[in-house]
Motif scaffolding. Sequence first.
Motif, PDB file in Angstrom:
ATOM      1  N   GLY A   1       0.793  -1.227   0.000  1.00  0.00           N
ATOM      2  CA  GLY A   1       0.000   0.000   0.000  1.00  0.00           C
ATOM      3  C   GLY A   1       0.818   1.265   0.000  1.00  0.00           C
ATOM      4  O   GLY A   1       0.277   2.364   0.114  1.00  0.00           O
ATOM      5  N   HIS A   2       2.152   1.154  -0.080  1.00  0.00           N
ATOM      6  CA  HIS A   2       3.065   2.313  -0.179  1.00  0.00           C
ATOM      7  C   HIS A   2       2.902   3.280   1.011  1.00  0.00           C
ATOM      8  O   HIS A   2       2.868   4.494   0.833  1.00  0.00           O
ATOM      9  N   SER A   3       2.818   2.713   2.234  1.00  0.00           N
ATOM     10  CA  SER A   3       2.622   3.551   3.417  1.00  0.00           C
ATOM     11  C   SER A   3       3.811   3.408   4.369  1.00  0.00           C
ATOM     12  O   SER A   3       4.000   2.362   4.991  1.00  0.00           O
TER      13      SER A   3
ATOM     14  N   GLN B   1       5.243   8.235  -2.228  1.00  0.00           N
ATOM     15  CA  GLN B   1       4.185   7.701  -3.071  1.00  0.00           C
ATOM     16  C   GLN B   1       2.865   7.686  -2.304  1.00  0.00           C
ATOM     17  O   GLN B   1       2.825   7.479  -1.099  1.00  0.00           O
ATOM     18  N   ARG B   2       1.773   7.946  -3.028  1.00  0.00           N
ATOM     19  CA  ARG B   2       0.459   7.993  -2.396  1.00  0.00           C
ATOM     20  C   ARG B   2       0.084   6.621  -1.853  1.00  0.00           C
ATOM     21  O   ARG B   2       0.083   5.631  -2.589  1.00  0.00           O
ATOM     22  N   PRO B   3      -0.275   6.521  -0.579  1.00  0.00           N
ATOM     23  CA  PRO B   3      -0.644   5.219  -0.015  1.00  0.00           C
ATOM     24  C   PRO B   3      -1.975   4.725  -0.570  1.00  0.00           C
ATOM     25  O   PRO B   3      -2.801   5.502  -1.043  1.00  0.00           O
ATOM     26  N   GLU B   4      -2.173   3.409  -0.467  1.00  0.00           N
ATOM     27  CA  GLU B   4      -3.451   2.813  -0.829  1.00  0.00           C
ATOM     28  C   GLU B   4      -4.395   2.849   0.381  1.00  0.00           C
ATOM     29  O   GLU B   4      -3.965   2.930   1.541  1.00  0.00           O
ATOM     30  N   LEU B   5      -5.689   2.797   0.106  1.00  0.00           N
ATOM     31  CA  LEU B   5      -6.683   2.896   1.167  1.00  0.00           C
ATOM     32  C   LEU B   5      -6.625   1.699   2.122  1.00  0.00           C
ATOM     33  O   LEU B   5      -7.098   1.778   3.263  1.00  0.00           O
ATOM     34  N   MET B   6      -6.016   0.593   1.663  1.00  0.00           N
ATOM     35  CA  MET B   6      -5.911  -0.584   2.533  1.00  0.00           C
ATOM     36  C   MET B   6      -5.141  -0.273   3.818  1.00  0.00           C
ATOM     37  O   MET B   6      -5.354  -0.928   4.854  1.00  0.00           O
TER      38      MET B   6
ATOM     39  N   ALA C   1      -4.129   8.711   1.472  1.00  0.00           N
ATOM     40  CA  ALA C   1      -4.727   7.848   0.453  1.00  0.00           C
ATOM     41  C   ALA C   1      -5.959   8.480  -0.169  1.00  0.00           C
ATOM     42  O   ALA C   1      -6.194   8.363  -1.377  1.00  0.00           O
TER      43      ALA C   1
ATOM     44  N   GLY D   1      -4.454  12.480  -1.681  1.00  0.00           N
ATOM     45  CA  GLY D   1      -3.282  12.547  -2.550  1.00  0.00           C
ATOM     46  C   GLY D   1      -2.591  13.898  -2.485  1.00  0.00           C
ATOM     47  O   GLY D   1      -2.707  14.642  -1.498  1.00  0.00           O
TER      48      GLY D   1
ATOM     49  N   ASP E   1       1.453  11.054   5.862  1.00  0.00           N
ATOM     50  CA  ASP E   1       1.894   9.691   6.181  1.00  0.00           C
ATOM     51  C   ASP E   1       3.198   9.696   6.985  1.00  0.00           C
ATOM     52  O   ASP E   1       3.256   9.125   8.081  1.00  0.00           O
TER      53      ASP E   1
END
Length: 305
Positions: free
Chosen positions: A34-36, A116-121, A177, A180, A187
Amino acid sequence: MMDERVRRATRVTWLSVGVNVVLMVGKFVVGVLGHSAAMVADAVHSASDFVTDFAVMVGMRLAGRPQDADHPYGHGKYETLAAVIVGVALCGVGLMISFHAGEALWAAAVHGRYPQRPELMALWAGLVSIAAKEVLYQLTVRVARQTENDALLANAWHHRSDAFSSIATSAGAGAAALFGGKWVLLDPIAAIAVGIILLKIAWEIVRDSLDKLMEHGMSEAENAHILELIHSIPGLFEPHHLRSRRVGTVAVIEVHFRVDPEMTVRESHELASHAEHLLEDAFGHDAIITIHVEPLKGDFGVCSF
């Protein structure tokens, strides 16, 4: 009784191990996919929980050993030492998380390289972690207080700090997420908040544990209760030279008091024994109590009982 105390603490710690393994793997996978950065930091925090769980169990096992010739005050300080290890581990994790998050913010501010923008997961994983760690905290802190276990109490706060850090992670990763753009900086900012929380809790755990290792006296309220119990015994006067401390969970109390100088040795011994029993009832039957009896100064008749 000590065996049951260790068994209860061990059971809740093994539960903690299982939960931390699941959370550690889950958060790390979600953080990477998730890029977090905040979620990866939270996974590292759960990994530190996993490590300190074993430190707590080893400390409790060693502290549960009975008194012997080499350790006349018992092995309770192993438990306090385990709490120090938990605090130091928390401090190291907090510093590492803050450093890496600070690097990401520096890269964005100086070089314009945004994360990078994280995913909602990442948001959903954080919410699951909050619920799991808060339940684990409640279970652990209840057993810790019932068994008066320093190491387990420190580990409970380690669980609570993980819940706090997941709140920050969820807020930061979720906003990044959903919106953006420059919101992605929330984050690493959330990761720094996690690090600060860890450092604060680590400081409190290490400070309190080192106080006990350095023979810090019992609280003013406990000392006042000791004197109150002694004053309640007819024939005992002028309690003084009170010294108290704890070796792990075992209370160590030394006190002097005066009695009628015409009293027999047997009578003064019975009064001292009465005082010992009252203190044991109040501070535990494994308490180590030393009482010194002195004659009252002045002209007094024999006390009646």
